[in-house]
Motif scaffolding. Structure first.
Motif, mmCIF file in Angstrom:
data_model
loop_
_atom_site.group_PDB
_atom_site.id
_atom_site.type_symbol
_atom_site.label_atom_id
_atom_site.label_comp_id
_atom_site.label_asym_id
_atom_site.label_seq_id
_atom_site.Cartn_x
_atom_site.Cartn_y
_atom_site.Cartn_z
ATOM 1 N N THR A 211 -27.254 -34.681 -75.955
ATOM 2 C CA THR A 211 -26.580 -34.372 -77.366
ATOM 3 C C THR A 211 -26.235 -35.580 -77.991
ATOM 4 O O THR A 211 -26.262 -35.089 -79.591
ATOM 5 C CB THR A 211 -25.134 -33.249 -76.602
ATOM 6 N N VAL A 212 -25.921 -36.320 -77.057
ATOM 7 C CA VAL A 212 -25.252 -37.805 -77.718
ATOM 8 C C VAL A 212 -26.387 -38.128 -78.880
ATOM 9 O O VAL A 212 -25.977 -38.640 -79.651
ATOM 10 C CB VAL A 212 -25.203 -39.308 -77.759
ATOM 11 N N LEU A 213 -27.705 -37.942 -77.953
ATOM 12 C CA LEU A 213 -29.083 -39.036 -79.002
ATOM 13 C C LEU A 213 -28.826 -37.593 -79.880
ATOM 14 O O LEU A 213 -29.150 -37.959 -81.456
ATOM 15 C CB LEU A 213 -30.289 -37.889 -77.992
ATOM 16 N N GLN A 214 -28.315 -35.762 -80.741
ATOM 17 C CA GLN A 214 -29.100 -35.498 -81.352
ATOM 18 C C GLN A 214 -27.891 -35.609 -82.537
ATOM 19 O O GLN A 214 -28.563 -35.408 -83.376
ATOM 20 C CB GLN A 214 -28.935 -33.458 -80.907
ATOM 21 N N PHE A 215 -26.799 -35.580 -81.957
ATOM 22 C CA PHE A 215 -25.477 -36.389 -82.652
ATOM 23 C C PHE A 215 -26.132 -37.016 -83.502
ATOM 24 O O PHE A 215 -25.904 -37.391 -84.918
ATOM 25 C CB PHE A 215 -24.029 -36.224 -82.422
ATOM 26 N N TRP A 216 -26.201 -38.302 -83.000
ATOM 27 C CA TRP A 216 -27.256 -38.844 -83.424
ATOM 28 C C TRP A 216 -27.954 -39.165 -84.782
ATOM 29 O O TRP A 216 -27.921 -39.735 -85.677
ATOM 30 C CB TRP A 216 -27.263 -40.164 -82.289
ATOM 31 N N ALA A 217 -28.628 -38.257 -83.841
ATOM 32 C CA ALA A 217 -30.381 -38.603 -84.875
ATOM 33 C C ALA A 217 -29.796 -37.268 -86.184
ATOM 34 O O ALA A 217 -30.245 -37.631 -87.104
ATOM 35 C CB ALA A 217 -31.078 -37.639 -84.726
ATOM 36 N N GLY A 218 -29.414 -36.567 -86.065
ATOM 37 C CA GLY A 218 -28.768 -35.806 -87.183
ATOM 38 C C GLY A 218 -27.964 -35.903 -87.932
ATOM 39 O O GLY A 218 -27.525 -35.553 -88.948
ATOM 40 N N GLN A 219 -26.834 -37.441 -87.910
ATOM 41 C CA GLN A 219 -26.234 -37.591 -88.608
ATOM 42 C C GLN A 219 -26.837 -38.862 -89.659
ATOM 43 O O GLN A 219 -26.044 -39.058 -90.419
ATOM 44 C CB GLN A 219 -24.571 -38.130 -87.995
ATOM 45 N N SER A 220 -27.333 -39.638 -89.084
ATOM 46 C CA SER A 220 -27.520 -41.432 -89.750
ATOM 47 C C SER A 220 -27.799 -40.875 -91.308
ATOM 48 O O SER A 220 -27.168 -40.831 -92.063
ATOM 49 C CB SER A 220 -28.847 -41.799 -88.800
ATOM 50 N N ASN A 221 -29.642 -40.592 -91.421
ATOM 51 C CA ASN A 221 -29.390 -40.841 -93.246
ATOM 52 C C ASN A 221 -29.310 -39.856 -93.946
ATOM 53 O O ASN A 221 -28.286 -39.605 -95.175
ATOM 54 C CB ASN A 221 -30.748 -41.298 -93.097
ATOM 55 N N GLU A 222 -29.252 -38.416 -92.623
ATOM 56 C CA GLU A 222 -29.467 -37.079 -93.226
ATOM 57 C C GLU A 222 -28.265 -36.941 -94.368
ATOM 58 O O GLU A 222 -28.500 -36.318 -95.329
ATOM 59 C CB GLU A 222 -29.845 -35.822 -92.581
ATOM 60 N N GLU A 223 -27.826 -36.882 -93.500
ATOM 61 C CA GLU A 223 -25.474 -36.338 -94.018
ATOM 62 C C GLU A 223 -25.752 -36.916 -95.508
ATOM 63 O O GLU A 223 -25.146 -35.962 -96.584
ATOM 64 C CB GLU A 223 -24.996 -36.863 -93.020
ATOM 65 N N LYS A 224 -25.572 -38.776 -95.494
ATOM 66 C CA LYS A 224 -25.501 -38.732 -96.996
ATOM 67 C C LYS A 224 -26.598 -38.363 -98.188
ATOM 68 O O LYS A 224 -26.277 -38.048 -99.238
ATOM 69 C CB LYS A 224 -26.003 -40.502 -96.898
ATOM 70 N N ASP A 225 -28.052 -38.182 -97.907
ATOM 71 C CA ASP A 225 -29.091 -37.893 -98.525
ATOM 72 C C ASP A 225 -29.110 -36.776 -98.859
ATOM 73 O O ASP A 225 -29.008 -36.028 -100.219
ATOM 74 C CB ASP A 225 -30.215 -37.721 -98.608
ATOM 75 N N ALA A 226 -28.476 -35.273 -98.551
ATOM 76 C CA ALA A 226 -28.167 -34.200 -98.672
ATOM 77 C C ALA A 226 -26.989 -34.301 -99.775
ATOM 78 O O ALA A 226 -27.353 -33.387 -100.557
ATOM 79 C CB ALA A 226 -27.571 -33.068 -97.018
ATOM 80 N N LYS A 227 -26.084 -35.250 -99.641
ATOM 81 C CA LYS A 227 -24.750 -35.082 -100.850
ATOM 82 C C LYS A 227 -24.941 -35.530 -101.842
ATOM 83 O O LYS A 227 -25.126 -34.888 -102.893
ATOM 84 C CB LYS A 227 -23.686 -35.777 -99.543
ATOM 85 N N LYS A 228 -25.930 -36.500 -101.786
ATOM 86 C CA LYS A 228 -26.705 -36.948 -103.021
ATOM 87 C C LYS A 228 -27.056 -35.345 -104.065
ATOM 88 O O LYS A 228 -27.254 -35.649 -105.017
ATOM 89 C CB LYS A 228 -27.393 -38.608 -102.788
ATOM 90 N N ARG A 229 -27.910 -35.474 -103.572
ATOM 91 C CA ARG A 229 -29.126 -34.870 -103.710
ATOM 92 C C ARG A 229 -28.227 -33.322 -104.199
ATOM 93 O O ARG A 229 -28.761 -32.747 -105.350
ATOM 94 C CB ARG A 229 -30.057 -34.178 -102.633
ATOM 95 N N LEU A 230 -27.044 -32.933 -103.891
ATOM 96 C CA LEU A 230 -26.419 -31.725 -103.488
ATOM 97 C C LEU A 230 -25.474 -31.719 -105.287
ATOM 98 O O LEU A 230 -25.351 -30.786 -106.016
ATOM 99 C CB LEU A 230 -25.447 -31.671 -103.140
ATOM 100 N N GLU A 231 -25.184 -33.025 -105.611
ATOM 101 C CA GLU A 231 -24.527 -33.418 -106.457
ATOM 102 C C GLU A 231 -25.350 -33.255 -107.881
ATOM 103 O O GLU A 231 -25.102 -33.121 -108.561
ATOM 104 C CB GLU A 231 -24.242 -34.579 -106.905
#
Lengths: 422, 309, 272
Positions: free
Chosen positions: B284-304
């Motif tokens: 779970t920790v691993l998945q959270f870590w993998a899931g949050q790193s770069n993607e989150e920011k990318d998605a936000k940027k793209r959304l904007e």
């Protein structure tokens, strides 16, 4: 704020209402846990009806579950060390009896003085004896028969005489001829099932352990031969692979396989296919050829145990005494109705045993089976039969596939067993 | 948030709190204690870390770990990717009859685990419907031993799990997708983005939290896998292995066997179950870590960006 | 270009039809099976037979299916109500009255989801016997009412709720519980519907725990019956198939009846 209190009260009320309706010790009720509706359950119902006729104050409540579920519930209840929820009587398979007796001391009623154990088959009493005390009421025998379709075997050119007192190697050869000439399988077979293995072992008076209960797989010639036979059966193509009990029984009932070698309790399942009446016959179980082995063996069989701390223990003992150790007519009835061969010796003769069975071509099969029962070499099952079974069968796949030698398989199995039982 | 208000919050939580404490937290602590004891029935002794050491040398445990790992690594990704694709197809508003398709795909999720396992066992039996079908179409020339050959048996198990759980996850994705504003897709279409591009660039990043959630839930579910292998491998009274070559021996099945099939060792069983807890926690920790790193920011940027377009 | 789209469209529908067929086929098969004899089922008969009435009689007379069905309905029904009440309140409490301690507790509860049920079995059984709840339906209900997952689900769904509405109600002098029951719950209907369906299906299909705590025949549930029937030494496949059909029917009905709310509710839970 008031509402919150009301809300909590409602929940509390809920709990108490349901709690109050909970399990109360109801006197005069004997609860029985058992499995198999067509056999154990049906027989217990017959016994219950007989006892309730003598003693109308007692009600016998038979709870039917899958076998695995009975074992699981018993373990849970005993491990929790509660007296709540205990049944009065529980059915335990002979292979498992010592495990329960040794590891749940004080849980089962000591019946040594309550029954005359000379009246029961000695090998059954041995299974339920611990430190000189006897804890159960012996029930059915697992005497093994080689049940076969006389019509199919006749078609392949075999007479009843050809099938008597044969070895497993001969059995396989016969199977090949049957497959060739009739296209039928000789047997339904699951190569992960330890049943046939245990039949083979006991016919040689051997088991997986030595006298001290230590694993004795390495150097056990009966086991080596059994391994070889498993592989031969698979390689020869005489066996229809089945995945589970239901499929296995299915191979008999649909007429796909020509024989079944199993405990006498299988007769009920054989007879389920009413259209095959008159087409069956029985011979003694095949024996091993490289060790001293008899054409007699045992598979399964179980006995009744009474829980020491159950509410109506005494009533349960009385019930068992009156019916299972007293009612000879009861044993005749269950033999006719359910094909159950009891191990209560005073009832082991009589009309029901000598009556020709039309389903088996007019042979009095129970007379034969009772005779073979006396020949069964006694063995001490110990407490780890299922662990040993699991350890051996874990290697069977590789042996049958030819990727592992039998010697290596037995060594691996022993190592695993040692680890498992530490 | 006022203190008084916060106190009132406790009133809402307290029923759950009491129940969880009694029926969840206490059993968890108790079984953690059990994992340091060795029990045979009711005979019990404190053994310290012995159980944990025993694990490393226990071939059955290692096999169970391997089996569970294999199922996890194959089944979960296939299931989640299929669910994503199905959800993406069903999310198309122009698709005719999508209500019917959606219902059909979700339908397996309402069956009980026992019921569907029994059905699959019958479907894949030696002379079951699947073998009949394969024979009659000439795909195979002799019936396959689905449930008696280790690899095929695992295949059937995974297939059954896919049948039961893919639709379940599809609904989660579909719900999440319906939260994505339709205008974004329309804008993308005007910009000339292909379906695949839209899926990869817009849908996937925005679905990240949901994918993370379903991955964690499926991981937990698979590591605790019990009902399916247990019922698929039930071999009647005399079964000695859990499926051919013990291929259905999962960690939870092993725990069950330690408790109920063999001489009951609840202490060692608790140890094995805590191994599952540790693995799940780690993953779970691993998945959270993998899931949050770069993607989150990318998605936000793209959304904007998409929003402006 | 257009033609390509049309061709790909055809393939898409074909794909969906195949997937749907695979999903639905076992249902068709079990319904057909429930009208056939064991021999016909083993022989792979795929059409409706004439044994439905016979199977039906066996199931309802020999196995007391009606009572078992009522047991399952009672357990699942009360479980759902308790889960909605307790879980809904807890989710609301965690989301609307945040505090440090509560967040820590919440995190801890989420962690408990990782513990396999097998771990809890023995201690849970002891608690149930101490509470004198053995062999009662309530023992099944109370344990399934404790669901960390449902609390998580509720809280997740409540995140986007506009708190101004609550503030306004407070200014108007409404009590906290009144706000919850009269204002909040009605506006979150679909979330509660989704939770109801989800927990109904879970509770209806639960197996291991009812098996352990329910002792007498009269208390059995549908899953226990199916498990028992299928492990019989002389299985009556037709009756088993019918039992599976009967046991699956309620979940299908519930699902169809609340499908719309279910999808909407799921939607709410994943809003970020």
């Amino acid at each position: 704020m008031k509402k919150s209190i009301v809300c909590l009260l409602v929940i509390a009320l809920f709990v108490t209402i349901f709690g109050a309706a909970g399990a109360e010790d109801s006197d005069g009720k004997i609860t029985v846990w058992a499995w198999d509706p067509s056999f154990n359950i049906a027989i217990m119902k017959e016994a219950a009806a007989r006892y309730e006729a003598i003693n109308p104050d007692i009600k016998i409540d038979i709870v039917e579950m899958a076998k695995a579920d009975v074992e699981q519930k018993l373990n849970t209840v005993l491990a929790a060390k509660t007296t709540e929820g205990l049944p009065e009587i529980v059915l335990i398979e002979d292979y498992n009896a010592q495990k329960y007796l040794q590891y749940y001391p004080g849980s089962f009623a000591d019946l040594t003085t309550k029954f005359n154990y000379n009246d029961f088959a000695a090998y059954k009493v041995g299974v339920m004896t611990l430190d000189g005390k006897v804890y159960g009421v012996p029930f059915d025998s697992g005497v093994v028969g080689f049940f076969y379709r006389s019509d199919i075997l006749a078609e392949a050119g075999f007479k009843a005489e050809d099938l008597k007192n044969i070895t497993w190697d001969q059995f396989i050869e016969i199977g090949k001829t049957v497959k060739e000439k009739t296209g039928k399988y000789m047997l339904g077979f699951q190569n992960t099932d330890g049943g046939i293995m245990r039949i083979m072992m006991q016919s040689a008076g051997k088991w997986y352990f030595d006298e001290e209960g230590k694993p004795a797989l390495i150097g056990n010639q009966a086991l080596v031969e059994a391994f070889e036979l498993y592989k031969k059966i698979v390689d020869s193509g005489i066996a229809k692979p089945t995945n589970n009990w239901n499929e296995w029984v299915g191979t008999i009932n649909t007429g796909e396989s020509a024989s079944v070698t199993s405990g006498v309790w299988i007769v009920g399942s054989i007879k389920a296919a009413k259209d095959q009446s008159g087409l069956w016959d029985v011979a003694p179980v095949p024996r091993l050829s490289t060790v001293d082995s008899k054409n007699a063996s045992n598979l399964g069989g179980s006995s009744w145990y009474i829980l020491d701390k159950s509410a109506d223990k005494d009533a349960a003992i009385d019930f068992m005494q009156k019916i299972y150790a007293g009612d000879k007519d009861f044993y005749q009835t269950i033999l006719i109705n359910n094909g159950a061969v009891g191990t209560y010796l005073p009832a082991a003769t009589g009309e029901a045993y000598s009556t020709p069975d039309e389903f088996f071509g007019g042979r009095a099969i129970y007379e034969d089976l009772s005779a073979w029962m006396k020949e069964i070499p006694p063995v001490d099952y110990g407490i780890y039969t299922y662990e040993a079974d699991a350890a051996i069968m874990a290697q069977m796949e590789a042996v049958c596939a030819g990727t592992m030698t039998i010697d290596d398989a037995i060594k691996a199995a022993e190592a695993q067993l040692e680890n498992q039982i530490q | 948030m006022g203190k008084k208000l916060s106190m009132k919050g406790w009133l809402f939580i307290s029923p759950a709190l009491i129940l969880l404490a009694v029926f969840l937290v206490y059993p968890i602590i108790y079984s953690f204690y059990l994992s340091f004891t060795s029990t045979k029935g009711i005979i019990s002794s404190f053994v310290g870390f012995k159980n944990y050491i025993r694990l490393v040398k226990d071939p059955m445990f290692l096999l169970a770990l391997k089996n569970t790992g294999i199922i996890l690594l194959i089944q979960v990704p296939i299931m989640l990717i299929s669910a994503l694709i199905l959800a993406n197809i069903l999310n198309d508003r122009k698709l005719a009859g999508r209500g019917i398709f959606r219902t059909a795909i979700f339908l397996p999720s309402v069956t009980s685990l026992i019921a569907y396992t029994i059905l699959f066992k019958m479907l894949f039996s030696f002379d079951g419907i699947i073998n009949r079908l394969l024979l009659s179409t000439g795909i195979v020339d002799h019936p396959l031993e689905w449930l008696t050959t280790p690899k095929l048996a695992v295949f059937v198990l995974i297939l059954a799990m896919l049948w039961r759980w893919t639709g379940y996850n599809t609904v989660f994705y579909l719900s999440a997708m319906q939260n994505i504003s339709y205008e974004i897709y329309e804008a993308a279409e005007i910009d000339g983005a292909s379906k695949t591009q839209t899926f990869l660039r817009i849908t996937l990043p925005l679905l990240k939290p949901m994918i993370l959630f379903t991955t964690i839930m499926s991981t937990i579910g698979t590591l605790q896998l019990f009902d399916e292998p247990m019922n698929l491998s039930q071999g009647g009274v005399t079964a000695a292995t859990m499926g051919p070559g013990n291929c259905f021996l999962t960690l939870s099945v092993y725990i069950y066997n330690l408790c109920f099939k063999y001489v009951p060792n609840f202490g060692y069983a608790a140890t094995v179950s805590y191994v599952i807890v540790f693995i799940i926690a780690g993953l779970t920790v691993l998945q959270f870590w993998a899931g949050q790193s770069n993607e989150e920011k990318d998605a936000k940027k793209r959304l904007e960006k998409e929003g402006k377009a | 270009m257009k033609r390509n789209i049309r061709v790909s469209r055809v393939f898409l529908y074909l794909f969906l039809i195949i997937v749907s067929f695979i999903c639905v086929f076992p249902f068709y098969w079990m319904i057909v099976g429930s009208t056939n004899t064991p021999i016909q089922i083993i022989a792979g008969k795929m059409t409706f037979g004439s044994h439905f009435v016979e199977n039906f009689h066996t199931l309802f007379n020999n196995y007391d299916m009606l009572r078992i069905l009522m047991n399952s309905l009672k357990i699942s029904g009360i479980s759902v109500i308790l889960i909605l009440l307790i879980g809904g309140m807890a989710g609301y409490g965690f989301q609307m009255y945040k505090s440090n301690l509560k967040e820590k507790l919440y995190g801890f509860f989420l962690l408990t989801m990782m513990v396999p049920f097998a771990t809890l079995m023995i201690p849970l059984f002891k608690i149930i016997t101490k509470l004198n709840l053995l062999d009662t339906h309530f023992a099944v209900i109370i344990v399934s009412a404790v669901s960390a997952f449902m609390i998580f689900f509720f809280r997740q769904s409540f995140i986007n709720y506009p708190t101004e509405i609550l503030e306004a109600a407070r200014v108007d002098g409404a009590g906290e519980f009144r706000i919850f029951f009269n204002i909040f719950v009605p506006s979150m209907k679909s979330t509660f519907a989704a939770a109801a369906i989800y927990s109904f299906i879970t509770s209806w299909n639960s197996y291991l725990w009812p098996l352990i705590v329910l002792q007498s025949n009269e208390k059995k549930t549908t899953t226990l019956l199916i498990s028992m029937m299928s492990s019989s030494y002389t299985p009556e496949y037709g009756v088993i198939m019918l039992a599976i059909v009967v046991a699956t029917l309620p979940t299908i009905i519930i699902f169809f009846a609340f499908q719309k709310q279910f999808v909407q509710g799921m939607l709410g839970s994943v809003k970020q």
